[in-house]
Design an enzyme around this catalytic site. Sequence first.
Site, PDB file in Angstrom:
ATOM      1  CD  GLU A  10      55.228  65.388  54.847  1.00 32.76           C
ATOM      2  OE1 GLU A  10      55.202  65.799  53.647  1.00 32.76           O
ATOM      3  OE2 GLU A  10      55.475  64.275  55.263  1.00 32.76           O
ATOM      4  CB  THR A  14      50.194  73.889  60.542  1.00 37.12           C
ATOM      5  OG1 THR A  14      50.285  75.090  59.876  1.00 37.12           O
ATOM      6  CG2 THR A  14      51.353  73.506  61.346  1.00 37.12           C
TER       7      THR A  14
END
Length: 399
Positions: A371, A373
């Site tokens: 979701e 990095t």
Amino acid sequence: MKSDLYTHPDYYAMDDLLSDEHKLIRDTARDWVKKEVSPIIDEHYENATFPMHILSGLGEIGAFGPYIPEEYGGPGLDQISYGLIMQELERCDSGLRSTASVQSSLVMYPIWKYGSEEQKQKFLPKLASGEMMGCFGLTEPDYGSDPGGMVSNFKDMGDHYLLNGAKMWISNAPFADVAVVWAKNEEGRIHGLLVERGMEGFSTPEMHGKLSLRASATGELIFENVKVPKENLLPGRSGLGAPLSCLDSARFGIAWGALGAAMDCYDQALRYSKERTQFNVPIGAFQLMQKKLAEMITEITKAQLLTFRLGQLRNEGKATSAQISMAKRNNVEIALNIAREARQMHGGMGITSEYSMMRHMANLESVVTYEGTHDIHLLITGMDVTGIPAFTREMPEKK
């Protein structure tokens, strides 16, 4: 069976900012986790299995779609309540929180926000109770940080859509009853489709060999000429902004959840520093140990203030994607650092399942990646403050 002795650190009296309802919701989730999940989580982590029997319990404590209105089967709670529940779940294990936040923010949220009334009535009550489970299909084998490049697509065949493609690294996929799948139409526009288990050509093979999030089920979504009824298209929004708005909700939950993991590691380290004796004194008497603990509680306190304010902004409808991004990045980073320091404080015992730091460390390596990095979130903040995007560069032409 080891005891769950967790008590939450609250150096700046954050509880004074919570309502009685907030504290009741948090404490109910904590009590349930201590009774139902803490005694079994290590076994499931080691065996790489998800404890399916806890799904109804997650529904009962409001972990599935806490903010979904009561008319659709949800508890109708506010965003801070959602955050507190995610904090208690990840305090136990990131895989547990992943299961709940995918169900809430990546499945129920888009159906609630962008679904038809018929879709809401059909899916949301069963998803809220845990009778039905869902997953979210955005990431593809060749498109992770660049989801807009996806190749999954669907064609209008008159009375249905024909879906082809594949999604990868999908939490809940192996047992999901419905998948919220993002794919491009024939004009290249991204839309959400509700793909139900049992549709011909739709499969969800489980991924194996993970050394992180082992107590969470992860798989692929494969679409081979899947006939999707036209009524299963989400009508309320299209374009890349639709799935990204779902990620905002999920990242908000992660910010709170990762903080829970950090709090758990600190709580164990503090207790161990008082119990473990070396050179005839508790190791907490040594300056280096106190330095580690002081830095841990400072970072936790800052993260608590960050998430609480973000929760207020979410309740007011004012939180920006960039603000949510900052909280996700910061809290996961400090949780990783605290887990590592706590592991070191426990010496050799820190690598055993007697304590949870090593498990948190491994899990958080996934959380810092999915979701968005860590580096992508840095670029989101950088773009927000400068107004200049730095995500792409034109590649030089090959001679």
